[in-house]
Write a protein that holds these residues in place. Sequence first.
Motif, PDB file in Angstrom:
ATOM      1  N   GLN B 112      52.633  21.436  65.801  1.00  0.00           N
ATOM      2  CA  GLN B 112      52.956  22.650  66.794  1.00  0.00           C
ATOM      3  C   GLN B 112      54.248  22.354  67.376  1.00  0.00           C
ATOM      4  N   THR B 117      54.270  27.461  67.527  1.00  0.00           N
ATOM      5  CA  THR B 117      52.684  27.778  67.636  1.00  0.00           C
ATOM      6  C   THR B 117      52.489  28.916  66.843  1.00  0.00           C
ATOM      7  N   ASP B 118      53.549  29.691  66.135  1.00  0.00           N
ATOM      8  CA  ASP B 118      53.414  31.067  65.871  1.00  0.00           C
ATOM      9  C   ASP B 118      52.578  31.117  64.447  1.00  0.00           C
ATOM     10  N   VAL B 119      51.758  32.321  64.371  1.00  0.00           N
ATOM     11  CA  VAL B 119      50.928  32.392  63.319  1.00  0.00           C
ATOM     12  C   VAL B 119      51.709  32.991  62.151  1.00  0.00           C
ATOM     13  N   HIS B 120      51.636  32.596  61.150  1.00  0.00           N
ATOM     14  CA  HIS B 120      52.538  32.868  59.799  1.00  0.00           C
ATOM     15  C   HIS B 120      51.585  33.722  58.709  1.00  0.00           C
ATOM     16  N   GLY B 121      51.859  34.427  58.067  1.00  0.00           N
ATOM     17  CA  GLY B 121      51.166  35.074  56.864  1.00  0.00           C
ATOM     18  C   GLY B 121      51.804  34.009  55.630  1.00  0.00           C
ATOM     19  N   LEU B 122      50.862  34.065  54.824  1.00  0.00           N
ATOM     20  CA  LEU B 122      51.266  33.147  53.677  1.00  0.00           C
ATOM     21  C   LEU B 122      50.598  33.940  52.396  1.00  0.00           C
ATOM     22  N   GLU B 123      51.577  34.430  51.350  1.00  0.00           N
ATOM     23  CA  GLU B 123      51.200  35.012  50.171  1.00  0.00           C
ATOM     24  C   GLU B 123      51.746  34.140  49.085  1.00  0.00           C
ATOM     25  N   SER B 210      46.582  31.191  52.903  1.00  0.00           N
ATOM     26  CA  SER B 210      46.512  32.343  52.500  1.00  0.00           C
ATOM     27  C   SER B 210      45.506  33.219  52.674  1.00  0.00           C
ATOM     28  N   ARG B 211      44.425  32.888  53.043  1.00  0.00           N
ATOM     29  CA  ARG B 211      43.372  33.648  53.254  1.00  0.00           C
ATOM     30  C   ARG B 211      43.190  34.113  54.907  1.00  0.00           C
ATOM     31  N   LEU B 212      43.496  33.037  55.751  1.00  0.00           N
ATOM     32  CA  LEU B 212      43.249  33.349  57.430  1.00  0.00           C
ATOM     33  C   LEU B 212      44.452  33.200  57.858  1.00  0.00           C
ATOM     34  N   GLY B 213      45.866  33.095  57.413  1.00  0.00           N
ATOM     35  CA  GLY B 213      46.991  33.107  57.882  1.00  0.00           C
ATOM     36  C   GLY B 213      47.249  31.716  58.222  1.00  0.00           C
ATOM     37  N   GLN B 215      47.623  29.102  60.953  1.00  0.00           N
ATOM     38  CA  GLN B 215      47.345  28.984  62.208  1.00  0.00           C
ATOM     39  C   GLN B 215      46.697  27.856  62.733  1.00  0.00           C
ATOM     40  N   PHE B 216      46.542  27.719  63.982  1.00  0.00           N
ATOM     41  CA  PHE B 216      45.838  26.555  64.461  1.00  0.00           C
ATOM     42  C   PHE B 216      44.332  26.485  63.865  1.00  0.00           C
ATOM     43  N   ALA B 217      43.616  27.493  63.806  1.00  0.00           N
ATOM     44  CA  ALA B 217      42.182  27.746  63.388  1.00  0.00           C
ATOM     45  C   ALA B 217      42.111  27.257  62.093  1.00  0.00           C
TER      46      ALA B 217
END
Lengths: 435, 295
Positions: B112, B117-123, B210-213, B215-217
């Motif tokens: 981080q 800390t930003d959430v990213h999309g992943l394709e 790719s499925r959840l984005g 992110q920290f989760a």
Amino acid sequence: MKKSAVAVSLALLTVAGVAQAADQFIPIPSYRVGAYASGGAKFYGGMIDYLNYVNLKEGGVGGVRLTYEECETEYKNDRGVECYERLKAKNGGASAFNFMSTGITYATMDRAEKDKIPLMTMGFGRADAQDGRAFKYVFPLITSYWSQATAKVQFLGQRVGGMDKLKGKKIVNLYHGSAYGKETIPVLDAMAKKYGFELQHVEVPAPGTEQQSQWLEIRRARPDFVLLRSWGVMTPAALKSAQKVGFPRENIVANWWGGSEEDAVAAGDAAKGYIAGSFALDGKQFPLIQNIEKTVYGAGKGNLSDKGFIGTVNYNRGVVSGILMVEAIRAAQKKYGAKTLNGDQIRWGMENLNIDAKRQQDLGVTDMFPQVKTSCQNHEGSGYTRFMQWDGKDWKPVSGWIKADTGVTLPLIKASVDKYSQEKSMKLRDCAAEK
Amino acid sequence: MEWQFFLEVLVGGLLAGVMYSLVALGFVLIYKASGVFNFAQGAMVLFAALSFVSIQAMGVPFWIALLLTLALMVLLGVGIERVVLRPLVNQPPITLFMATIGLSFFLEGLAQMVWGTDVHGLELGIADEPFDVGGVFISKFDLFAAAVGGTLVAALALFFSKTKLGRALRAVADDHQAAMSVGIPLKHIWAIVWGVAGFVALVAGLLWGSRLGVQFALTLVVLKALPVLILGGFTSVPGAIIGGLIIGAGEKLAEVYLGPFVGGGIENWFPYMLALLFLLVRPEGLFGEKHIERV
């Protein structure tokens, strides 16, 4: 050595200077690291920017400068309580706390009551705290969870051409398997009874990273709509799973916790068309947001590391939080005078907020959030929610402000407050006598 | 119609199980080489995925970003061996386990701090959309993930059983001192295996991200891997995949067919219960190695 000692003394004097008698201290229990840092950094960035804006533009409130100190909670209850204890008596005493966390709010509620410091729970729980007779120091300003839940159903009513058309429709409530997720079940049950739609509750075990079986069940049930009560990673996982089973995203309506850019971006293309509630609109079209960028960032005092996040959903929510805090201080100063005020006095201000259309225009936030008018009994002060749709890049409004169905919420609040006051063996405040 | 639904739940569960196996594999690799449960595996998944999307966000093309991230993960693995593990050679497993707990928090913070800390999309270019096989919906993405998981398992199983290095890894896992005494370079072995675990974390991070984005989760996906490990055994690569399939199918079928009788939401604890039941019969897991210690 001597030089260092002088430097340290000067530094201490400067810090002490921040907390003079004519300052008003606002604690910032932020979360900039950990699982929810992405939203937290923007939210508290917006709030701090607004406080700095008021200082730069007006020299504070009524000549009293606003000071703040951050404490990292990481969105954890134990850290939140620690931050509360660390900041509550600092710099002349805390004005009010906004933890942006239902868990920390619950954990500090009794302490705040004892210390006479208000808790601002803008947009979240507990919902029955909108009755100020029982919850003197808790303020679920603008909209509680219960109000939002009724607004969601009314929004669906608008989509199908009237509330009467909901009769016979099938709706699934897909909820986070936690106290937060379950909080709206009784309200939705009451709405289903009132409007005659079939309601099915489906639980997603927290944190909600895997939802295949739930969405297969949904596909089998063939509902008209899915009400999503999600949080964090559950939102993109739900949208991706919906895509996987071919459920149209246009028929999924979430509450505001699922309605930020972070929630949608994480789901990629699967989020396109998805709808979520909101109590504060995003965007830079509001004069206040533009002025903050010009004044605060122009002076090099902006809190965000990346200016590109100005105007995002969470940033604007933070600005609204700052506005409500400052307006409460202004209201309290009218009664108690322009000086440093204590938590109980700020509580009075928060109980006497009146942000009408004229005031919103003066602030440069017309229609950014609903008008707010609180009272001793009404700690919510609004109850309106608006719905936004993700177009793949931005959130776009798809409804006007929808008022909570108080015919459903008020009896539930009354029942809950009665139970709470009995459990606590407490006497409800007599608001008429306090006037 | 009902059998079709049953089939859909079953297939969906099996494919979800492969996703769990991908994470479980990382644990197995480290455990096989050092006898240590790597608490930091989730943090490694996050670190890998976050590094990849952040490098890509700088305008670096997909494959170069992938190679750079792989290099970074191998470097990280070597660094972990040099700084964290090497001083702990011959210490009890619990000491190494505690070190991986510290490592986990460090990696989460480092990821981080370096990448934000930003959430990213992943394709990844494979749509998570269904195709219809006789009324049963099967996700293209899940099939792709299953193919990746299967390939990885086959490659690793061959590596451990057929190569000299693989046999050396197994020897190290059995006994550090004995392995060193016969000339196996423990330090190099650990560096290699942590590097390979970094690669597995990258694959898992990309598929889960790719499925959840991203992110920290992502660190939480390890919760899904634990029952797989208990059931499949901590030392078996094929065990991770078979365990994943059983857990995936078991939890989905339980949620759909047993859930309604107990109020739903049983998907989190049911796999653990299933794994514990297996433990009653086979304490070392389905494919775990039997240890007989003489006292």
